[in-house]
Design a protein around this motif. Structure first.
Motif, PDB file in Angstrom:
ATOM      1  N   ALA A 212       0.824  -1.212   0.000  1.00 50.78           N
ATOM      2  CA  ALA A 212       0.000   0.000   0.000  1.00 50.78           C
ATOM      3  C   ALA A 212       0.855   1.257   0.000  1.00 50.78           C
ATOM      4  CB  ALA A 212      -0.946  -0.001   1.199  1.00 50.78           C
ATOM      5  N   ARG A 213       1.940   1.250   0.771  1.00 47.14           N
ATOM      6  CA  ARG A 213       2.818   2.428   0.806  1.00 47.14           C
ATOM      7  C   ARG A 213       3.575   2.581  -0.507  1.00 47.14           C
ATOM      8  NH1 ARG A 213       0.358   5.202   2.266  1.00 47.14           N
ATOM      9  NH2 ARG A 213      -1.218   3.643   2.605  1.00 47.14           N
ATOM     10  N   ALA A 214       3.983   1.467  -1.090  1.00 44.68           N
ATOM     11  CA  ALA A 214       4.704   1.537  -2.361  1.00 44.68           C
ATOM     12  C   ALA A 214       3.816   2.092  -3.465  1.00 44.68           C
ATOM     13  CB  ALA A 214       5.219   0.149  -2.738  1.00 44.68           C
ATOM     14  N   ILE A 215       2.580   1.612  -3.535  1.00 44.58           N
ATOM     15  CA  ILE A 215       1.663   2.061  -4.582  1.00 44.58           C
ATOM     16  C   ILE A 215       1.288   3.529  -4.378  1.00 44.58           C
ATOM     17  CG2 ILE A 215      -0.670   1.782  -5.491  1.00 44.58           C
ATOM     18  CD1 ILE A 215       1.394  -0.329  -6.443  1.00 44.58           C
ATOM     19  N   ALA A 216       1.079   3.945  -3.134  1.00 48.65           N
ATOM     20  CA  ALA A 216       0.761   5.355  -2.864  1.00 48.65           C
ATOM     21  C   ALA A 216       1.918   6.250  -3.296  1.00 48.65           C
ATOM     22  CB  ALA A 216       0.455   5.551  -1.382  1.00 48.65           C
ATOM     23  N   SER A 217       3.135   5.847  -2.977  1.00 51.89           N
ATOM     24  CA  SER A 217       4.307   6.641  -3.348  1.00 51.89           C
ATOM     25  C   SER A 217       4.464   6.697  -4.862  1.00 51.89           C
ATOM     26  CB  SER A 217       5.555   6.045  -2.702  1.00 51.89           C
ATOM     27  OG  SER A 217       6.713   6.806  -3.002  1.00 51.89           O
TER      28      SER A 217
ATOM     29  N   GLU B   9      -1.553  -0.121   6.068  1.00 44.12           N
ATOM     30  CA  GLU B   9      -2.155  -1.119   5.186  1.00 44.12           C
ATOM     31  C   GLU B   9      -3.359  -0.582   4.423  1.00 44.12           C
ATOM     32  OE1 GLU B   9      -4.732  -1.379   8.844  1.00 44.12           O
ATOM     33  OE2 GLU B   9      -2.693  -0.758   8.291  1.00 44.12           O
ATOM     34  N   ARG B  10      -3.860   0.578   4.805  1.00 45.76           N
ATOM     35  CA  ARG B  10      -5.041   1.126   4.166  1.00 45.76           C
ATOM     36  C   ARG B  10      -4.659   1.883   2.893  1.00 45.76           C
ATOM     37  NH1 ARG B  10      -8.115   3.725   9.484  1.00 45.76           N
ATOM     38  NH2 ARG B  10      -8.485   1.745  10.576  1.00 45.76           N
ATOM     39  N   PRO B  11      -5.417   1.723   1.806  1.00 47.67           N
ATOM     40  CA  PRO B  11      -5.120   2.472   0.583  1.00 47.67           C
ATOM     41  C   PRO B  11      -5.204   3.975   0.843  1.00 47.67           C
ATOM     42  CG  PRO B  11      -6.718   0.728   0.158  1.00 47.67           C
ATOM     43  CD  PRO B  11      -6.577   0.825   1.638  1.00 47.67           C
ATOM     44  N   SER B  12      -4.288   4.723   0.274  1.00 48.10           N
ATOM     45  CA  SER B  12      -4.323   6.182   0.424  1.00 48.10           C
ATOM     46  C   SER B  12      -5.340   6.815  -0.521  1.00 48.10           C
ATOM     47  CB  SER B  12      -2.935   6.772   0.160  1.00 48.10           C
ATOM     48  OG  SER B  12      -2.021   6.358   1.156  1.00 48.10           O
ATOM     49  N   ALA B  13      -5.744   6.076  -1.550  1.00 49.40           N
ATOM     50  CA  ALA B  13      -6.765   6.542  -2.496  1.00 49.40           C
ATOM     51  C   ALA B  13      -7.490   5.319  -3.030  1.00 49.40           C
ATOM     52  CB  ALA B  13      -6.117   7.329  -3.638  1.00 49.40           C
ATOM     53  N   PRO B  14      -8.784   5.451  -3.375  1.00 53.41           N
ATOM     54  CA  PRO B  14      -9.537   4.287  -3.857  1.00 53.41           C
ATOM     55  C   PRO B  14      -8.894   3.604  -5.055  1.00 53.41           C
ATOM     56  CG  PRO B  14     -11.013   6.117  -3.382  1.00 53.41           C
ATOM     57  CD  PRO B  14      -9.624   6.660  -3.273  1.00 53.41           C
ATOM     58  N   GLU B  15      -8.274   4.394  -5.941  1.00 54.50           N
ATOM     59  CA  GLU B  15      -7.681   3.809  -7.141  1.00 54.50           C
ATOM     60  C   GLU B  15      -6.426   2.994  -6.859  1.00 54.50           C
ATOM     61  OE1 GLU B  15      -6.519   8.288  -7.189  1.00 54.50           O
ATOM     62  OE2 GLU B  15      -8.181   7.008  -6.512  1.00 54.50           O
ATOM     63  N   ASP B  16      -5.920   3.080  -5.632  1.00 49.86           N
ATOM     64  CA  ASP B  16      -4.738   2.290  -5.269  1.00 49.86           C
ATOM     65  C   ASP B  16      -5.065   0.812  -5.078  1.00 49.86           C
ATOM     66  OD1 ASP B  16      -3.275   4.590  -5.321  1.00 49.86           O
ATOM     67  OD2 ASP B  16      -2.942   4.724  -3.150  1.00 49.86           O
TER      68      ASP B  16
ATOM     69  N   ILE C  67      -2.588  -2.385  -5.497  1.00 48.84           N
ATOM     70  CA  ILE C  67      -2.067  -3.064  -4.303  1.00 48.84           C
ATOM     71  C   ILE C  67      -2.228  -4.571  -4.466  1.00 48.84           C
ATOM     72  CG2 ILE C  67      -2.433  -3.440  -1.831  1.00 48.84           C
ATOM     73  CD1 ILE C  67      -3.298  -0.477  -1.669  1.00 48.84           C
ATOM     74  N   GLU C  68      -3.409  -4.993  -4.896  1.00 51.17           N
ATOM     75  CA  GLU C  68      -3.651  -6.419  -5.111  1.00 51.17           C
ATOM     76  C   GLU C  68      -2.742  -6.968  -6.206  1.00 51.17           C
ATOM     77  OE1 GLU C  68      -5.431  -8.308  -3.244  1.00 51.17           O
ATOM     78  OE2 GLU C  68      -6.155  -6.634  -2.013  1.00 51.17           O
ATOM     79  N   GLN C  69      -2.515  -6.175  -7.248  1.00 47.88           N
ATOM     80  CA  GLN C  69      -1.635  -6.594  -8.345  1.00 47.88           C
ATOM     81  C   GLN C  69      -0.202  -6.772  -7.838  1.00 47.88           C
ATOM     82  OE1 GLN C  69      -0.302  -4.279 -12.248  1.00 47.88           O
ATOM     83  NE2 GLN C  69      -2.525  -4.532 -12.176  1.00 47.88           N
ATOM     84  N   LEU C  70       0.251  -5.839  -7.006  1.00 47.77           N
ATOM     85  CA  LEU C  70       1.615  -5.917  -6.471  1.00 47.77           C
ATOM     86  C   LEU C  70       1.760  -7.088  -5.506  1.00 47.77           C
ATOM     87  CD1 LEU C  70       4.448  -4.798  -6.310  1.00 47.77           C
ATOM     88  CD2 LEU C  70       3.645  -3.135  -4.599  1.00 47.77           C
ATOM     89  N   LEU C  71       0.751  -7.317  -4.673  1.00 46.43           N
ATOM     90  CA  LEU C  71       0.794  -8.467  -3.764  1.00 46.43           C
ATOM     91  C   LEU C  71       0.865  -9.775  -4.547  1.00 46.43           C
ATOM     92  CD1 LEU C  71      -1.800  -7.324  -1.075  1.00 46.43           C
ATOM     93  CD2 LEU C  71       0.626  -7.783  -0.665  1.00 46.43           C
ATOM     94  N   ALA C  72       0.101  -9.859  -5.638  1.00 47.76           N
ATOM     95  CA  ALA C  72       0.128 -11.068  -6.466  1.00 47.76           C
ATOM     96  C   ALA C  72       1.504 -11.257  -7.102  1.00 47.76           C
ATOM     97  CB  ALA C  72      -0.952 -10.990  -7.540  1.00 47.76           C
ATOM     98  N   ALA C  73       2.109 -10.142  -7.534  1.00 46.96           N
ATOM     99  CA  ALA C  73       3.439 -10.221  -8.146  1.00 46.96           C
ATOM    100  C   ALA C  73       4.494 -10.664  -7.143  1.00 46.96           C
ATOM    101  CB  ALA C  73       3.817  -8.861  -8.742  1.00 46.96           C
TER     102      ALA C  73
END
Length: 204
Positions: A79-84, A139-146, A150-156
């Motif tokens: 979540a932090r990586a995707i927000a950044s 762990e919470r998304p910083s924006a709905p579009e994240d 986040i799920e894509q990155l976790l799967a990767a």
């Protein structure tokens, strides 16, 4: 009331106040470990704890040495990586961090027979770990579009473990996926976050 019982009640109170599971585990002497995953920062939890101990309900725990520790989940890292990444701070932080590492000559760790990862890899790990450590409820998304990313990155970052039957998710594998996407040629659409083999897997 026994101190152990009061410790359980204090942990339950903090769980209800913060919305994250808090555990109080006795160590020795007057020392207790207080742990939780994600949720509030250390400073925020300390404030909740001080407020609880200021009353009379948990008086038996006032003179105890409570050692707080927050762990962070793989989801918090993602979540932090995707927000950044969305905010445009990830790439500059990685570039600056890698330059600092090269200038100071920090060692690149070697895992087994695998070649060390790039300076950018270690800079990315450090940047995201700092964000996860210093963010409240990381762990919470910083924006709905994240959320889908986040799920894509976790799967990767998830693969089958060589030691047991269930999969494992690693921030190291997520970091490789992020770097691969950052270094991909520019196109009309951002590259999908996909699993990238580690150096040890490539050398098999």
């Amino acid at each position: 009331m026994s101190r152990s019982r009061q410790a359980q009640q204090l942990a339950q109170h903090l769980t209800e106040v913060t919305g994250t599971t808090v555990e109080l585990v006795y160590d020795n002497g007057s020392r207790w470990h207080m742990g939780w995953t994600d949720g509030p920062t250390y400073e925020e939890m300390r404030a909740h704890l001080d407020a609880a101990l200021a009353g009379h309900r948990y008086a038996e725990m006032r003179d105890r040495k409570l050692a707080p520790f927050r762990s962070n989940s793989e989801r918090a890292w993602a979540a932090r990586a995707i927000a950044s990444r969305r905010e445009g701070t990830l790439a500059p932080a990685v570039t600056a961090g890698a330059a600092d590492r090269r200038a100071t000559g920090l060692p690149r760790l070697r895992l087994g027979t695998a070649e060390p990862e790039s300076e950018e890899y270690y800079a990315l790990l450090s940047h995201v770990e700092t964000l996860a450590r210093t963010t409240s409820y990381p762990e919470r998304p910083s924006a709905p579009e994240d959320e889908p990313l986040i799920e894509q990155l976790l799967a990767a970052g998830t693969k089958k473990s060589p030691y047991h039957d269930w999969p494992i998710t690693s921030e190291h594998d997520m970091a490789r996926a992020l770097l691969a996407a950052m270094q991909a040629p520019a196109g009309d659409q951002p590259p999908r976050l996909s699993a990238v083999p580690s150096g040890s897997e490539q050398n098999r």
